[in-house]
Design an enzyme around this catalytic site. Structure first.
Site, short mmCIF file in Angstrom:
data_model
loop_
_atom_site.label_atom_id
_atom_site.label_comp_id
_atom_site.label_asym_id
_atom_site.label_seq_id
_atom_site.Cartn_x
_atom_site.Cartn_y
_atom_site.Cartn_z
N ARG A 69 0.85 -1.19 0.00
CA ARG A 69 0.00 0.00 0.00
C ARG A 69 0.88 1.24 0.00
NH1 ARG A 69 -1.84 0.88 4.39
NH2 ARG A 69 -1.14 -0.95 5.51
N TYR A 197 -1.71 -3.37 -6.67
CA TYR A 197 -1.39 -4.15 -5.49
C TYR A 197 -2.48 -4.14 -4.41
CZ TYR A 197 1.17 -6.55 -1.95
OH TYR A 197 1.55 -7.49 -1.03
N LYS A 206 -9.69 -2.70 1.79
CA LYS A 206 -9.45 -1.53 2.63
C LYS A 206 -10.30 -0.33 2.21
CE LYS A 206 -6.19 -3.88 4.67
NZ LYS A 206 -6.21 -4.31 6.04
N HIS A 226 -10.35 -2.66 11.58
CA HIS A 226 -9.23 -3.48 11.09
C HIS A 226 -8.94 -4.56 12.14
CE1 HIS A 226 -4.76 -3.43 9.53
NE2 HIS A 226 -5.49 -4.34 8.90
N SER A 248 -1.09 -3.44 10.38
CA SER A 248 -0.72 -4.33 9.28
C SER A 248 0.56 -5.11 9.61
CB SER A 248 -0.49 -3.50 8.02
OG SER A 248 -1.65 -2.76 7.73
N CYS A 250 1.10 -7.28 11.92
CA CYS A 250 1.40 -7.36 13.35
C CYS A 250 0.70 -8.54 14.03
CB CYS A 250 1.04 -6.06 14.05
SG CYS A 250 2.17 -4.72 13.62
N ASP A 275 -8.85 -10.03 9.14
CA ASP A 275 -8.40 -8.68 8.81
C ASP A 275 -9.43 -7.58 9.07
OD1 ASP A 275 -6.14 -7.14 7.75
OD2 ASP A 275 -7.40 -6.72 6.01
N ARG A 366 2.49 -11.92 -0.43
CA ARG A 366 1.20 -12.33 0.13
C ARG A 366 0.64 -13.55 -0.58
NH1 ARG A 366 -1.33 -8.69 4.28
NH2 ARG A 366 0.27 -7.12 4.53
P1 GTP Z 1 -2.16 -7.62 7.63
O1 GTP Z 1 -2.64 -8.68 6.73
O2 GTP Z 1 -1.05 -6.78 7.02
O3 GTP Z 1 -3.22 -6.72 8.18
O4 GTP Z 1 -1.35 -8.32 8.84
P2 GTP Z 1 -1.70 -9.26 10.09
O5 GTP Z 1 -1.95 -8.42 11.28
O6 GTP Z 1 -2.72 -10.27 9.73
O7 GTP Z 1 -0.28 -9.94 10.35
P3 GTP Z 1 0.16 -11.48 10.30
O8 GTP Z 1 -0.59 -12.35 11.25
O9 GTP Z 1 0.18 -11.91 8.88
O10 GTP Z 1 1.65 -11.39 10.84
C1 GTP Z 1 2.65 -10.65 10.23
C2 GTP Z 1 4.03 -11.15 10.61
O11 GTP Z 1 4.17 -11.22 12.03
C3 GTP Z 1 4.30 -12.55 10.08
O12 GTP Z 1 5.62 -12.60 9.58
C4 GTP Z 1 4.17 -13.43 11.30
O13 GTP Z 1 4.95 -14.59 11.20
C5 GTP Z 1 4.60 -12.51 12.44
N1 GTP Z 1 3.90 -12.86 13.71
C6 GTP Z 1 2.58 -13.09 13.87
N2 GTP Z 1 2.28 -13.44 15.16
C7 GTP Z 1 3.45 -13.40 15.83
C8 GTP Z 1 3.81 -13.65 17.20
O14 GTP Z 1 2.99 -13.98 18.06
N3 GTP Z 1 5.14 -13.49 17.53
C9 GTP Z 1 6.07 -13.13 16.59
N4 GTP Z 1 7.34 -13.00 17.00
N5 GTP Z 1 5.78 -12.89 15.29
C10 GTP Z 1 4.48 -13.02 14.91
C1 SPV Z 2 -2.76 -4.47 5.35
O1 SPV Z 2 -1.82 -3.80 4.89
O2 SPV Z 2 -3.26 -4.21 6.47
C2 SPV Z 2 -3.29 -5.62 4.60
C3 SPV Z 2 -2.78 -5.86 3.25
O3 SPV Z 2 -4.14 -6.32 5.12
S1 SPV Z 2 -3.48 -4.81 2.04
O4 SPV Z 2 -4.69 -5.47 1.52
O5 SPV Z 2 -2.50 -4.64 0.96
O6 SPV Z 2 -3.84 -3.55 2.62
MN MN Z 3 -4.78 -5.57 7.15
#
Ligand code: GTP
Ligand code: SPV
Ligand code: MN
Length: 582
Positions: A69, A197, A206, A226, A248, A250, A275, A366
């Site tokens: 983004r 993207y 979003k 979110h 994002s 996290c 999400d 992704r």
């Molecule tokens: P968006 O799709 O961008 O909104 O992200 P999200 O909040 O769904 O994040 P996601 O769960 O995909 O995690 C993002 C990154 O953080 C990945 O590389 C995970 O492996 C890492 N991660 C997730 N949970 C944990 C955790 O509990 N501990 C650690 N150290 N890393 C984590």
């Molecule tokens: C984020 O960035 O929080 C996502 C991926 O979930 S995107 O759809 O590219 O915004």
């Molecule tokens: Mn997101």
């Protein structure tokens, strides 16, 4: 085609503007998808993966200038600047029409314009909302088919109504300098140009489900957030639903799909969404949530059989991979998935080996995978009324300061915690990674109006109600002096969710601190976990001086909203400082 007048008129208008060679109405069928995929394989937009190992899966490589983004090109177009607020880029609707409108003139010449009707939310649900995305990107169409209920079902839901979110998307030449993602909340209209993207181009996600929906939710008394949604089933079969807002990349997807560690016998975890959550009051006065999406657009790096086997199962077929590496066996690979392959092709199509000194997959690579393929998907994930939420958790990436978990004193204090959230930036958006920034409720990039009014809306949602979810804050990312994570995370996060559920039910012990309640010693179940008391103490430590500094930084942030910031948040800020002793 459709008999809906308002829709036909709008499509005619867009076709006159963008001048495509062909207009194709998408019905969402298997056949239509097949044809699109074959065409994308033929023109190089997609690479077919090994059909034995990853059936019906494809790799797409983005233009290297278009891999995340771009918040600097994202605009909220309200007549008055104050209505977008200090945290959004603003352009007036007139200026947007003058400046961005002409970029669409003739942009689809020689190309096909796809009309993609889609439904966000379960069919027949009062939560649900129809959108129509017009795009010249078949990759966007294929992704929208996984992420939304696309085609006939959406047109049926719409009927003769003129109430749908309009999204116009054109790939253009992908020049970041002329990239615009514009939102007209009053007209429920989105314009996106020069990006293909994720969040910039899959307009149901979003742009519609967060930016436009948040503005609509403010007007209509509901919430568009979110947030992931997860159900935790205890050994007696009770399921408690928790919604969680983390910025994002996290940890939302991982938390929504967590696998209980062996010591947590009898617990099951049910994924409702990873999400986005739309929340409304039910007849019982509780807050209920639906996941408006039907797929996961998840972060690939770090996803493995060990960290997230449910995601690995979900993405094993019928999925699209964007900017991952490709092994000689024709399978996708990314950092953290498994030991590195001896050779691969990197996300830009270049030969790669582990000694290349660069990443094989883009850090924001992704997967787009159907939610129904997730082994932990909740039997209630498409319930029209949603699931009842017992707790809301906020969280972020904080190497220091924020403890593993703490609980707010009440709703208003919880809103203050959400409004003062901060997190280190990630690769999900372009720009520097690892910089701490304020990201209230994980919505800084996604709130479609002035965030001061958004905080007011949160306060009003809870005012005078006694069945609001309890609010917590978590941090899985605190590190030691050497930068190693103190908490094992992933499946072990269940221990923290259990404490949260016990608090909701008045069972777990807590210690009152200036920032909120933290777990009393021994109130977190740590059986089977090899973690020292010293580490636990570090994870739960509240450094008063550092928190006073944090409070100063929160005040700076709040000041940006001037008089518009609700007085209740200043009151909470004052009380926090008083509790911190200064
Ligand atoms: P968006 O799709 O961008 O909104 O992200 P999200 O909040 O769904 O994040 P996601 O769960 O995909 O995690 C993002 C990154 O953080 C990945 O590389 C995970 O492996 C890492 N991660 C997730 N949970 C944990 C955790 O509990 N501990 C650690 N150290 N890393 C984590
Ligand atoms: C984020 O960035 O929080 C996502 C991926 O979930 S995107 O759809 O590219 O915004
Ligand atoms: Mn997101």
């Amino acid at each position: 085609m459709t008999t809906n007048r308002a829709l036909n008129d709008w499509i005619d208008e867009i076709a006159r503007l963008t001048k495509p060679d062909r207009v194709v109405w998408c019905d969402g069928s298997e056949n239509e998808n097949r044809t699109l995929i074959e065409q994308m394989i033929a023109d190089g937009t997609l690479i077919e993966l090994n059909p034995q190992r990853y059936p019906n899966c494809y790799l797409h490589r983005s233009d290297p200038r278009d891999v995340a983004r771009t918040e600097q090109s994202t605009f909220i177009c309200t007549p008055k600047r104050e209505d977008a607020g200090p945290t959004n880029n603003w352009m007036s609707p007139e200026e947007t029409r003058r400046k961005v409108g002409p970029l669409f003139d003739g942009i689809m010449r020689g190309r096909t314009m796809y009309v993609v009707p889609y439904l966000m939310g379960p069919p027949g649900s009062p939560f649900s909302s129809v959108g129509v995305e017009v795009t010249d990107s078949p990759y966007v169409v294929a992704n929208m088919r996984i992420m939304t209920r696309m085609g006939t079902v959406a047109l049926e839901h719409l009927g003769a109504s003129g109430e749908f979110v309009k999204g116009l998307h054109a790939l253009g030449d992908l020049d970041p300098a002329r990239r615009y993602i514009c939102h007209f909340p009053e007209e429920r209209l989105i314009w996106s140009i020069n990006s293909g993207y994720g969040g910039n181009a899959l307009l149901g996600k979003k742009c519609h489900a967060l930016r436009i929906a948040s503005a609509q939710a403010r007007d209509e008394g509901w919430m568009a957030e979110h947030m992931m949604i997860v159900g935790i089933e205890d050994p007696s079969g009770n399921v408690t639903y928790i919604a969680g807002a983390f910025p994002s990349a996290c940890g939302k997807t991982n938390l929504a799909m967590l696998v209980p560690p062996p010591s947590q016998k009898g617990f099951k975890v049910w994924t409702v969404g990873d999400d986005i959550a739309w929340l409304r009051f039910g007849p019982d006065g509780r807050l209920w949530a639906v996941n408006p999406e039907t797929g996961f657009f998840g972060v690939a790096p770090g996803t493995s059989e060990k960290t997230n086997p449910n995601a690995m199962a979900a993405l094993s077929r019928n999925s699209i991979f964007t900017n991952v590496a490709l092994t000689p066996e024709g399978t996708p690979w990314w950092e953290g998935m498994s030991p590195p392959p001896p050779t691969a092709t990197d996300w830009q199509g270049q030969p790669w080996t582990p000694s290349s000194g660069r990443k094989a997959a883009h850090p924001n690579a992704r997967y787009t995978a159907p939610a129904r393929q997730c082994p932990s998907i909740s039997p209630h994930w498409e319930d029209p009324q949603g699931v009842p939420i017992s707790a809301i958790i906020f969280g972020g990436r904080r190497a220091r300061l924020a403890p593993l978990v703490y609980q707010s004193f009440n709703w208003q204090h919880g809103v203050f915690i959400g409004a003062s959230m901060a997190s280190e930036t990630t690769a999900a958006a372009t720009g520097k990674v690892g910089v701490v920034r304020r990201d209230p409720m994980a919505m800084i990039p996604f709130c479609g109006y002035n965030m001061a009014d958004y905080f007011r809306h949160w306060l009003e949602m809870g005012a005078g109600r006694d069945k609001m979810p309890m609010i917590f804050h978590v941090n899985w990312f605190r590190t030691d002096e050497d930068g190693n994570f103190l908490w094992p995370g992933f499946g072990e996060n269940l221990r923290v969710l259990r404490w949260i559920i016990d608090r909701v039910n008045g069972r777990a012990a807590a210690v009152e601190t200036p920032i909120g309640f933290v777990p009393a010693p021994d109130s977190l179940d740590l059986t089977g976990l090899n973690i020292s008391t010293e580490t636990m103490n570090k994870l739960l430590f509240i450094d008063r001086e550092a928190w006073r500094e944090e409070a100063r930084s929160v005040a700076e942030f709040f000041n940006r909203f001037e008089d518009r910031l609700p007085a209740e948040l200043w009151e909470e800020h004052r009380q926090l400082l008083a509790r911190l002793g200064g």
